[in-house]
Design an enzyme around this catalytic site. Structure first.
Site, short mmCIF file in Angstrom:
data_model
loop_
_atom_site.label_atom_id
_atom_site.label_comp_id
_atom_site.label_asym_id
_atom_site.label_seq_id
_atom_site.Cartn_x
_atom_site.Cartn_y
_atom_site.Cartn_z
N GLU A 90 18.68 31.64 34.90
CA GLU A 90 17.73 30.86 35.70
C GLU A 90 18.40 29.66 36.37
O GLU A 90 18.07 29.30 37.50
CB GLU A 90 16.58 30.35 34.82
CG GLU A 90 15.60 31.40 34.35
CD GLU A 90 16.00 32.02 33.01
OE1 GLU A 90 17.21 32.03 32.68
OE2 GLU A 90 15.11 32.50 32.30
N ASP B 33 49.97 42.38 37.41
CA ASP B 33 49.50 41.00 37.58
C ASP B 33 49.34 40.29 36.24
O ASP B 33 48.77 40.85 35.31
CB ASP B 33 48.13 41.00 38.26
CG ASP B 33 48.19 41.51 39.69
OD1 ASP B 33 49.22 41.28 40.35
OD2 ASP B 33 47.20 42.12 40.14
N HIS C 266 41.93 31.06 49.76
CA HIS C 266 40.66 30.41 49.45
C HIS C 266 40.19 29.48 50.55
O HIS C 266 39.18 28.81 50.40
CB HIS C 266 40.75 29.70 48.10
CG HIS C 266 40.78 30.69 46.96
ND1 HIS C 266 41.96 31.07 46.36
CD2 HIS C 266 39.81 31.43 46.38
CE1 HIS C 266 41.68 31.98 45.43
NE2 HIS C 266 40.40 32.22 45.43
#
Ligand code: GLN
Ligand code: ZN
Length: 751
Positions: free
Chosen positions: A16, A588, A683
């Site tokens: 929520e 990775d 990013h």
């Protein structure tokens, strides 16, 4: 007080808080409604703890974004750039940035996967008291819980130890904070609370002894207020600091008995008679039921040391999901030995009762039976364990040293270009996977669609002249989940969310049994991709250490053993990829660094097996196969030797944000193999021009011999859109091609 808690999940059983936050940020929810969500969730967490029978319920830890930031604001440690803002506007600007105002830096909370915002203290910051929201919470908690409400306060020394102090002396700012902490304690005293928790996990750092004076002075001052203080430590033991910490003027001290050597310390040095000992015996960082035999034995040993004992989780329960009973899709024998926050409350209460009456508890008996049933359901796999026992030194080594194998690997022109693996995970790709998961698509139909994306992705890379291609990872929603789902011994929750930072929650998978790989996991997609191009396609795998560090591990065998089991599964995959024609394989390890233990004296032990696990996973590769690895967003300086020992033929690193600092760390340590310093910040939405790329590549190549430079983005491209991805990688590749031409021209000119 027999039982207490140090914090509880506050994200909501149906996430929520995330939903409310995101609508608030979009301007679709009012501040009043956002706070109403938070208050409802607080109430739910208090009721859960009250119903379970916890006597001292920690309150005030619920947060809209980050608990450290909450205290930064309450103490007025506001950097200049945020001062023209106020209220939640300022709060979220500090958390997430606003227009041109940069957010506070975010980093990991100790060795957890929770991230906090790093306080910045400069000489122009004057601490001030703004405790209204906290006092209001404690007041509400008091009316819901009465005497059981125990305020949770982040201790002053830890707050400053985690801050970035710029031109400010630690002790100077500490002495400004102490009167404010005293004021807070007085206000809490007026509310009639029974005691206050001061969380000081900084006490478990190796260098805590340097803070002894600060701690002694601080707690002498705080003690004068007259409220009973509960000094709370967790995540590791107190080490050499045990004796002076035990003598700080506080009413109770909580210790973590699930990690480190606190039991030995307590037994050797004893525990002060006039203090309550807090026994963190229920692991708040993992998802397993207690082992009744072990934990009752532990409590008995502690009772031999003190008569005043209080049982609690080892830390805040924010690190585990709400309720294991909701995971009905999991086999019952497994579900019955899982313990999330609600189950842990039960365990704390049962153990508290047992400690008080010194009798066995029927609940603990049931847990014991559940463990027995689980062992039948999930027996050990002797073949996996045997394989580990029979490992030889050679299994951890490539068959030839780098200098011999490099000449046998695919010959590429200078400034070879590649990417880190993933390509845009668009809405459509995610929907495709979701439909397949829900059973709305047959495997054939699903794979056909995935192959369409692979073909598109290969076409894009081939068309722009990329040198080493990837298939794009469209079949993977997450780099750990994808492999975990195909391995035996891994379980996934449906609702097991925990907060990573702010409104970002993660569902860490659970390693529950011996790891086995029933079939190849990536070969089909590799083959599809390779069939579409003459260029080499790189096989893409997640490394064993990252798999382990981003999962809840088992506790019945060591992390090292689990890492080796995972490594064997990856090793078999490397061999299968090779057999299918792969000449490049990337494994990775972005989470290698974050597994470092808190105490530096334990780093070597961890790094030794972590590096071994990586080496085991790639040691099988033929000399002709070029092994790459990738790491990002972490401090490499600390682990340079370990990175070197990985013996990967090439490493790609995130470097575009650090202004080559990461690259310099590698070159300063004379890193002897190939490096791909990420030149595209995946990013940031900006598309760098070809000239910008040329510039960054040239800067990097000043530090590395030309024949060891790779050109690549700094991480996977999955969060970007196709348009910007194509535009940016095309500029990146053109820049490399141009530099290549210039290099050829100049070397021809010299001849
Ligand atoms: N191969 C992964 C990707 O490209 C690596 C992700 C990571 O470094 N976290 O998405
Ligand atoms: Zn990365």
């Amino acid at each position: 007080m027999l039982t207490t808690t140090f914090g509880y999940p506050c994200i909501g059983k149906k996430r929520e808080l995330k939903k409310s936050l995101e609508s608030f940020w979009k301007g679709k929810l009012s501040e009043i409604d956002l706070l109403a969500t938070l208050h409802t969730l607080q109430n739910e967490s208090w009721t859960a703890q009250l119903d379970a029978g916890i006597e001292g319920i920690g309150v005030g830890d619920a947060t809209l974004y980050d608990r450290v930031l909450d205290w930064v604001v309450r103490f007025g440690l506001i950097p200049q750039r945020f001062r023209s803002l106020s209220g939640l506007d300022r709060y979220f600007a500090m958390a997430r940035g606003k227009d041109a105002i940069a957010a506070l830096e975010m980093t990991k909370w100790f060795d957890t996967n929770y991230h906090y915002l790093v306080p910045e203290v400069t000489p122009d910051v004057t601490p001030t008291a703004n405790f209204d929201d906290f006092i209001d919470t404690v007041r509400r908690a008091k009316s819901a819980l009465g005497e059981r409400a125990i305020p949770i306060v982040l201790g002053p020394v830890t707050l400053l130890r985690l801050s970035r102090l710029d031109g400010v002396e630690f002790n100077a700012i500490l002495s400004q904070l102490i009167p404010l902490y005293r004021q807070l304690l007085s206000e809490l005293q007026e509310l009639g609370i029974a005691e206050v928790q001061l969380h000081e996990p900084a006490l478990v750092f190796s260098d805590a002894s340097e803070l002894q004076g600060a701690f002694e002075m601080t707690y002498r001052e705080l003690d004068r207020v007259g409220v009973p203080l509960h000094l709370v430590t967790y995540f590791d033991d107190l080490g050499q600091n045990y004796t002076w910490v035990a003598n700080l003027p506080v009413a109770a001290i909580a210790l973590d008995f699930t990690r480190g050597q606190n039991l030995e310390l307590v037994k050797i040095h004893g525990f002060p008679k006039n203090k309550r000992l807090g026994a963190g015996v229920v692991d708040a960082r993992n998802v397993w039921r207690v082992r009744p035999e072990t934990v009752t034995d532990l409590l008995r040993q502690l009772q031999a040391v003190t008569i005043d004992l209080c049982v609690h989780p080892s830390a805040s329960l924010q690190f585990v999901p709400y309720d294991a009973a909701r995971e009905t899709q999991l086999p019952e024998p497994l579900r019955n030995v899982l313990s999330f926050a609600e189950q842990k409350l039960e365990e704390v209460v049962s153990l508290g009762e047992m400690a008080a009456h010194r009798t066995a508890s029927s609940r603990l008996d049931r847990i014991e039976k559940n463990w027995a049933a689980f062992r039948l359901f999930c027996p050990a796999k002797p073949e996996v364990q045997q394989r580990i026992e029979s490992l030889k030194v050679d299994d951890f080594e490539r068959s030839q040293p780098y200098s011999d194998r490099v000449s046998q690997q695919v010959k590429l022109p200078p400034f070879p270009t590649t990417t880190i693996g993933s390509y845009p995970q668009t809405q459509a790709v995610r929907k495709l996977r979701a439909r397949y998961k829900r059973g709305e698509l047959t495997l054939e139909a699903y794979q056909q669609q995935i192959d369409f994306y692979i073909a598109y992705c290969i076409g894009v890379q081939d068309g722009m002249g990329m040198d080493v291609l990837v298939h794009g990872e469209f079949e993977r929603s997450d780099m750990v989940e994808y492999f975990g789902e195909q391995l035996e011994g891994y379980a996934f929750t449906r609702q097991g969310w925990v907060q990573s930072y702010g409104s970002r929650y993660v569902r860490p998978p659970i390693i529950f049994g011996d790891i086995d790989r029933p079939h190849a996991m990536t070969v089909r997609e590799f083959q599809v991709a390779q069939s579409l191009t003459e260029k080499p396609v790189k096989g893409m795998l997640t490394g064993p250490v990252t798999m382990l560090n981003w999962s809840y591990p088992r506790t019945d065998i060591s992390r090292k053993e689990q890492a080796l089991q995972l490594a064997l599964a990856i090793r078999d995959e490397v061999a299968d990829l090779e057999a299918a024609g792969a000449r490049f394989v990337q494994v990775d390890e972005p989470a290698l660094r974050e597994g470092l233990p808190l105490k530096q004296e334990r780093w070597n032990e961890y790094l030794s097996w972590a590096v071994d696990a990586f080496r085991l996973s790639v040691g099988v590769a033929r000399p002709q196969t070029q092994v790459h690895t990738h790491m990002c967003y972490s401090e490499f300086g600390d682990i340079m030797d370990a990175i070197n020992r990985l013996d990967a033929d090439a490493i790609s690193i995130e470097d575009s944000r650090s202004n080559n600092a990461t690259l310099l760390q590698l070159t300063d340590a004379d890193y002897p193999r190939q490096v791909g310093p990420g030149v595209y910040d995946v990013h940031a939405p900006a598309v760098p021009t070809k000239e910008m790329f040329k510039d960054s590549i040239c800067k990097c190549s000043q530090h590395l011999p030309i024949d060891r430079v790779w050109v690549n983005p700094d991480c996977g491209l999955k969060t970007r859109g196709w348009q910007e991805t194509v535009a940016a990688t095309r500029n990146m590749v053109s820049a490399a091609l141009e530099l290549r031409r210039e290099l050829n021209a100049s070397s021809n000119g010299q001849q």
